[in-house]
Each structure stands twice: as structure tokens, then as C-alpha cells.
Write a protein that holds these residues in place. Structure first.
Motif, PDB file in Angstrom:
ATOM      1  N   GLY A 100       6.561  10.939   1.927  1.00  0.00           N
ATOM      2  CA  GLY A 100       5.271  11.624   2.108  1.00  0.00           C
ATOM      3  C   GLY A 100       4.564  11.943   0.803  1.00  0.00           C
ATOM      4  O   GLY A 100       3.828  12.942   0.709  1.00  0.00           O
ATOM      5  N   ILE A 101       4.742  11.097  -0.194  1.00  0.00           N
ATOM      6  CA  ILE A 101       4.143  11.350  -1.519  1.00  0.00           C
ATOM      7  C   ILE A 101       2.607  11.333  -1.420  1.00  0.00           C
ATOM      8  O   ILE A 101       2.023  10.405  -0.866  1.00  0.00           O
ATOM      9  CB  ILE A 101       4.579  10.261  -2.539  1.00  0.00           C
ATOM     10  CG1 ILE A 101       6.103  10.162  -2.651  1.00  0.00           C
ATOM     11  CG2 ILE A 101       3.924  10.499  -3.909  1.00  0.00           C
ATOM     12  CD1 ILE A 101       6.812  11.339  -3.242  1.00  0.00           C
ATOM     13  N   THR A 102       1.982  12.374  -1.975  1.00  0.00           N
ATOM     14  CA  THR A 102       0.513  12.428  -1.976  1.00  0.00           C
ATOM     15  C   THR A 102      -0.075  12.229  -3.374  1.00  0.00           C
ATOM     16  O   THR A 102      -1.243  11.880  -3.501  1.00  0.00           O
ATOM     17  CB  THR A 102       0.015  13.774  -1.410  1.00  0.00           C
ATOM     18  OG1 THR A 102       0.598  14.826  -2.202  1.00  0.00           O
ATOM     19  CG2 THR A 102       0.411  13.945   0.048  1.00  0.00           C
ATOM     20  N   LYS A 103       0.720  12.492  -4.442  1.00  0.00           N
ATOM     21  CA  LYS A 103       0.229  12.286  -5.817  1.00  0.00           C
ATOM     22  C   LYS A 103       1.332  11.695  -6.690  1.00  0.00           C
ATOM     23  O   LYS A 103       2.494  12.111  -6.607  1.00  0.00           O
ATOM     24  CB  LYS A 103      -0.180  13.628  -6.455  1.00  0.00           C
ATOM     25  CG  LYS A 103      -1.318  14.344  -5.764  1.00  0.00           C
ATOM     26  CD  LYS A 103      -2.663  14.068  -6.424  1.00  0.00           C
ATOM     27  CE  LYS A 103      -3.838  14.608  -5.616  1.00  0.00           C
ATOM     28  NZ  LYS A 103      -3.844  16.070  -5.510  1.00  0.00           N
ATOM     29  N   ALA A 137      -1.098   6.997  -2.325  1.00  0.00           N
ATOM     30  CA  ALA A 137      -1.203   8.334  -2.926  1.00  0.00           C
ATOM     31  C   ALA A 137      -2.291   8.332  -3.999  1.00  0.00           C
ATOM     32  O   ALA A 137      -2.787   7.277  -4.391  1.00  0.00           O
ATOM     33  CB  ALA A 137       0.141   8.721  -3.541  1.00  0.00           C
ATOM     34  N   GLY A 138      -2.633   9.525  -4.498  1.00  0.00           N
ATOM     35  CA  GLY A 138      -3.556   9.624  -5.622  1.00  0.00           C
ATOM     36  C   GLY A 138      -2.796   9.504  -6.936  1.00  0.00           C
ATOM     37  O   GLY A 138      -1.570   9.672  -6.979  1.00  0.00           O
ATOM     38  N   ASP A 163      -0.361  21.714  -1.360  1.00  0.00           N
ATOM     39  CA  ASP A 163      -0.010  20.803  -0.255  1.00  0.00           C
ATOM     40  C   ASP A 163       0.602  19.495  -0.745  1.00  0.00           C
ATOM     41  O   ASP A 163       1.057  18.688   0.067  1.00  0.00           O
ATOM     42  CB  ASP A 163      -1.270  20.435   0.546  1.00  0.00           C
ATOM     43  CG  ASP A 163      -1.830  21.624   1.261  1.00  0.00           C
ATOM     44  OD1 ASP A 163      -1.034  22.527   1.582  1.00  0.00           O
ATOM     45  OD2 ASP A 163      -3.051  21.667   1.479  1.00  0.00           O
ATOM     46  N   ASP A 164       0.577  19.263  -2.036  1.00  0.00           N
ATOM     47  CA  ASP A 164       1.002  17.955  -2.554  1.00  0.00           C
ATOM     48  C   ASP A 164       2.520  17.781  -2.580  1.00  0.00           C
ATOM     49  O   ASP A 164       3.276  18.750  -2.779  1.00  0.00           O
ATOM     50  CB  ASP A 164       0.467  17.749  -3.979  1.00  0.00           C
ATOM     51  CG  ASP A 164      -0.974  17.270  -3.987  1.00  0.00           C
ATOM     52  OD1 ASP A 164      -1.326  16.453  -3.117  1.00  0.00           O
ATOM     53  OD2 ASP A 164      -1.737  17.714  -4.863  1.00  0.00           O
TER      54      ASP A 164
END
Ligand code: AMP
Length: 172
Positions: free
Chosen positions: A49-52, A73-74, A112-113
Motif C-alpha cells: 500500500g505504498i503511497t510515497k 505512488a508519488g 496517511d502516507d
């Protein structure tokens, strides 16, 4: 991994005498090697669930960006002082000779990241430990640490937090 290893060039006495520099530019310029690198790095984090992805200047920008793209992701750069244009937070750390500082934009990470911090090589671990402190101060849900190469003899893991997952594709 043998293919990637065959594309990494050892440069003796760079940047100073006694250092064997693991030069990844010879792997990055090889289409098959960079494809495998991007794929193998991303496989480590597919279900996380990596977001950054935070990439450390400057060699961490290369596969860090590919990793972010692969994971949807970002990408966030951690840079040397004075390079980032907006408000930053900084961490200063000890190097073999003197001190160094890295910075990250103050608004780069939110609570949230889920973050993976990436650099090309783990040597003494000082740079990554500083990057970790910066990211942690922004309170993300979870942080992972990733390298392409780990120089096992330098025991850089000792400098990193014990309760964080640290993964390297290649250990020398
Ligand atoms: P560290 O000692 O772990 O803080 O490493 C500092 C930075 O220098 C890392 O971002 C690595 O990319 C780089 N580095 C240190 N030692 C080497 C080496 N032998 N070969 C290639 N890069 C290195």
C-alpha cells in the motif's frame, strides 16, 4: 540478479583512496538491467500500500522514480541543502569527514502516507538514518527502507532503526 551484478562497475579509489565505488551508471544505461531493477524493486512492495517513495539525492532519484511509477505512488526528493524551493525540514548527520545535511519539503508527507525511502547504496547508513528521521517527523502510517546495494562489511544496518523493514536487492 547475476545479470545486474555483471553490469555494476567497481571503481577503485573513488571518490577517495581506499574506497571501492559501486558504480550503477553501467547498470542504469543497460535497458535490460534497468528494467529488471525496476521490476525487482517494485516486487518487494506490491502488497504494502505504498503511497510515497522518497528518493535520496542524487542516485536515489533514478530507481526511486521508477519504483514510484511501478507502485502507482508519488515521488518525493530528499536533497542537499538549498536545492528545494519551498519550506523544508533538515537533518544534519556525521560523515566520515565532517557533517552533511539533507532536506525534504515540509509538506511532502502526510499522516496517511505509507512510505518507502530509497537510496542506491547502503554504506555506513548515516545518510539513510537522517532521511528516516525527517520522514518519521512527519508521522506517516508506516516507513520502509530500501537499497539496491548493501555493503555488508560496513554494517550500515546498525545505524538504522531496529523496528523498520530494510531490504536490499544485492548484498556484497
Ligand atoms: P552512507 O555511508 O550509507 O551514509 O552512504 C552515503 C552515500 O554515499 C549513499 O547515498 C551512497 O549512495 C553513497 N556511497 C557510499 N559508499 C559508496 C560506495 N562504496 N559505492 C557507491 N556509493 C557509495
Amino acid at each position: 540478479m547475476e545479470y545486474i551484478k555483471s553490469k555494476i562497475r567497481d571503481v577503485v579509489d573513488f571518490p577517495s583512496k581506499g574506497i571501492v565505488f559501486k558504480d550503477l551508471t553501467t547498470a542504469f544505461k543497460d535497458p535490460r538491467a534497468i528494467h529488471i531493477l525496476g521490476w525487482d524493486l517494485s516486487q518487494l512492495y506490491r502488497d504494502k500500500g505504498i503511497t510515497k517513495v522518497v528518493g535520496i539525492e542524487s542516485r536515489g532519484f533514478i530507481c526511486g522514480s521508477i519504483l514510484a511509477f511501478e507502485l502507482g505512488a508519488g515521488f518525493v526528493p530528499a536533497r542537499k541543502p538549498g536545492k528545494l524551493p519551498a519550506e523544508t525540514i533538515q537533518c544534519t548527520y556525521e560523515k566520515e569527514y565532517g557533517k552533511d545535511t539533507i532536506e525534504i519539503h515540509k509538506d511532502a508527507i502526510s499522516e496517511d502516507d505509507i512510505v518507502v525511502i530509497h537510496d542506491d547504496v547502503l554504506a555506513t547508513g548515516g545518510t539513510m538514518a537522517a532521511a528516516y528521521e525527517l520522514v518519521k517527523s512527519m508521522n506517516p502510517k508506516k516507513i520502509y527502507i530500501n537499497f539496491i546495494i548493501e555493503l555488508g562489511a560496513l554494517n550500515g544496518r546498525k545505524a538504522l532503526p531496529k523496528d523498520v523493514d530494510v531490504d536490499s536487492l544485492i548484498v556484497y
